[in-house]
Design a protein around this motif. Structure first.
Motif, PDB file in Angstrom:
ATOM      1  N   GLY A   1      49.300  48.390  30.737  1.00 19.76           N
ATOM      2  CA  GLY A   1      49.705  48.337  32.132  1.00 19.76           C
ATOM      3  C   GLY A   1      49.472  49.631  32.894  1.00 19.76           C
ATOM      4  O   GLY A   1      49.399  49.625  34.119  1.00 19.76           O
ATOM      5  N   VAL A   2      49.351  50.741  32.190  1.00 20.73           N
ATOM      6  CA  VAL A   2      49.137  52.035  32.847  1.00 20.73           C
ATOM      7  C   VAL A   2      47.703  52.537  32.692  1.00 20.73           C
ATOM      8  O   VAL A   2      47.363  53.607  33.176  1.00 20.73           O
ATOM      9  CB  VAL A   2      50.120  53.102  32.309  1.00 20.73           C
ATOM     10  CG1 VAL A   2      51.564  52.704  32.599  1.00 20.73           C
ATOM     11  CG2 VAL A   2      49.910  53.355  30.829  1.00 20.73           C
ATOM     12  N   LEU A   3      46.862  51.749  32.053  1.00 21.55           N
ATOM     13  CA  LEU A   3      45.520  52.203  31.711  1.00 21.55           C
ATOM     14  C   LEU A   3      44.657  52.487  32.936  1.00 21.55           C
ATOM     15  O   LEU A   3      44.008  53.528  33.019  1.00 21.55           O
ATOM     16  CB  LEU A   3      44.849  51.167  30.806  1.00 21.55           C
ATOM     17  CG  LEU A   3      43.598  51.594  30.079  1.00 21.55           C
ATOM     18  CD1 LEU A   3      43.801  52.895  29.310  1.00 21.55           C
ATOM     19  CD2 LEU A   3      43.162  50.497  29.127  1.00 21.55           C
ATOM     20  N   LYS A   4      44.648  51.583  33.902  1.00 21.55           N
ATOM     21  CA  LYS A   4      43.805  51.783  35.088  1.00 21.55           C
ATOM     22  C   LYS A   4      44.244  53.018  35.868  1.00 21.55           C
ATOM     23  O   LYS A   4      43.416  53.815  36.318  1.00 21.55           O
ATOM     24  CB  LYS A   4      43.818  50.545  35.981  1.00 21.55           C
ATOM     25  CG  LYS A   4      42.757  50.623  37.080  1.00 21.55           C
ATOM     26  CD  LYS A   4      42.587  49.333  37.812  1.00 21.55           C
ATOM     27  CE  LYS A   4      41.746  48.424  36.962  1.00 21.55           C
ATOM     28  NZ  LYS A   4      41.155  47.307  37.688  1.00 21.55           N
TER      29      LYS A   4
ATOM     30  N   GLN B   1      33.366  52.141  36.383  1.00 22.90           N
ATOM     31  CA  GLN B   1      33.171  50.714  36.158  1.00 22.90           C
ATOM     32  C   GLN B   1      34.463  50.042  35.738  1.00 22.90           C
ATOM     33  O   GLN B   1      34.802  48.955  36.209  1.00 22.90           O
ATOM     34  CB  GLN B   1      32.101  50.477  35.088  1.00 22.90           C
ATOM     35  CG  GLN B   1      31.865  49.007  34.806  1.00 22.90           C
ATOM     36  CD  GLN B   1      30.834  48.779  33.723  1.00 22.90           C
ATOM     37  OE1 GLN B   1      30.102  49.678  33.338  1.00 22.90           O
ATOM     38  NE2 GLN B   1      30.771  47.569  33.220  1.00 22.90           N
ATOM     39  N   PHE B   2      35.231  50.675  34.870  1.00 24.52           N
ATOM     40  CA  PHE B   2      36.506  50.120  34.435  1.00 24.52           C
ATOM     41  C   PHE B   2      37.468  49.984  35.610  1.00 24.52           C
ATOM     42  O   PHE B   2      38.119  48.962  35.789  1.00 24.52           O
ATOM     43  CB  PHE B   2      37.140  50.986  33.341  1.00 24.52           C
ATOM     44  CG  PHE B   2      38.513  50.533  32.978  1.00 24.52           C
ATOM     45  CD1 PHE B   2      38.700  49.417  32.165  1.00 24.52           C
ATOM     46  CD2 PHE B   2      39.632  51.206  33.445  1.00 24.52           C
ATOM     47  CE1 PHE B   2      39.973  48.974  31.835  1.00 24.52           C
ATOM     48  CE2 PHE B   2      40.914  50.763  33.112  1.00 24.52           C
ATOM     49  CZ  PHE B   2      41.072  49.651  32.315  1.00 24.52           C
ATOM     50  N   ILE B   3      37.548  51.017  36.435  1.00 26.88           N
ATOM     51  CA  ILE B   3      38.462  51.005  37.577  1.00 26.88           C
ATOM     52  C   ILE B   3      38.075  49.903  38.566  1.00 26.88           C
ATOM     53  O   ILE B   3      38.950  49.214  39.105  1.00 26.88           O
ATOM     54  CB  ILE B   3      38.475  52.384  38.256  1.00 26.88           C
ATOM     55  CG1 ILE B   3      39.141  53.415  37.327  1.00 26.88           C
ATOM     56  CG2 ILE B   3      39.163  52.337  39.619  1.00 26.88           C
ATOM     57  CD1 ILE B   3      38.905  54.849  37.719  1.00 26.88           C
TER      58      ILE B   3
ATOM     59  N   SER C   1      36.475  47.173  37.910  1.00 26.11           N
ATOM     60  CA  SER C   1      36.538  45.828  37.305  1.00 26.11           C
ATOM     61  C   SER C   1      37.944  45.254  37.456  1.00 26.11           C
ATOM     62  O   SER C   1      38.873  45.963  37.830  1.00 26.11           O
ATOM     63  CB  SER C   1      36.159  45.895  35.823  1.00 26.11           C
ATOM     64  OG  SER C   1      37.214  46.438  35.072  1.00 26.11           O
ATOM     65  N   GLY C   2      38.105  44.039  37.128  1.00 28.59           N
ATOM     66  CA  GLY C   2      39.420  43.420  37.157  1.00 28.59           C
ATOM     67  C   GLY C   2      40.249  43.735  35.934  1.00 28.59           C
ATOM     68  O   GLY C   2      41.360  43.265  35.800  1.00 28.59           O
ATOM     69  N   SER C   3      39.736  44.558  35.015  1.00 31.72           N
ATOM     70  CA  SER C   3      40.441  44.887  33.771  1.00 31.72           C
ATOM     71  C   SER C   3      41.610  45.806  34.042  1.00 31.72           C
ATOM     72  O   SER C   3      41.630  46.551  35.000  1.00 31.72           O
ATOM     73  CB  SER C   3      39.486  45.584  32.789  1.00 31.72           C
ATOM     74  OG  SER C   3      38.370  44.781  32.543  1.00 31.72           O
ATOM     75  N   GLY C   4      42.539  45.799  33.100  1.00 29.64           N
ATOM     76  CA  GLY C   4      43.641  46.754  33.130  1.00 29.64           C
ATOM     77  C   GLY C   4      44.778  46.326  33.924  1.00 29.64           C
ATOM     78  O   GLY C   4      45.184  46.215  34.905  1.00 29.64           O
TER      79      GLY C   4
END
Length: 81
Positions: free
Chosen positions: A44-47, A74-76, A78-81
């Motif tokens: 939950g805190v990764l992004k 790219q991670f930020i 994306s819809g991930s995290g």
């Protein structure tokens, strides 16, 4: 001869690369702390932590730094995290 684009790193791998390879001690410390926060707080805190580490990378230059920046961005985005 065309050079291949370096592969995208996983977000934890990218933050660990900052912790282990960035030449700036304060940035390495920030990445170390980010990994501790992720370990304690979970996905939950990764992004948020990825964003904070990315924001500190202004002084790190070179191919590895570019690979880490692209991977975190790219991670930020994306819809991930």
């Amino acid at each position: 001869m065309d050079q291949e684009e370096p592969r995208m790193l996983g977000v934890i791998e990218a933050i660990a690369a900052v912790r282990d390879q960035c030449p700036h001690a304060h940035v390495r410390q920030h990445a170390r702390r980010a990994l501790e926060v992720v370990q304690a707080g979970g996905g939950g805190v990764l992004k948020e932590q990825a964003y904070l580490v990315l924001a500190t990378l202004a002084g790190w230059r070179g191919e590895r730094a570019d690979q880490v920046r692209r991977s975190l961005q790219q991670f930020i985005e994306s819809g991930s995290g």
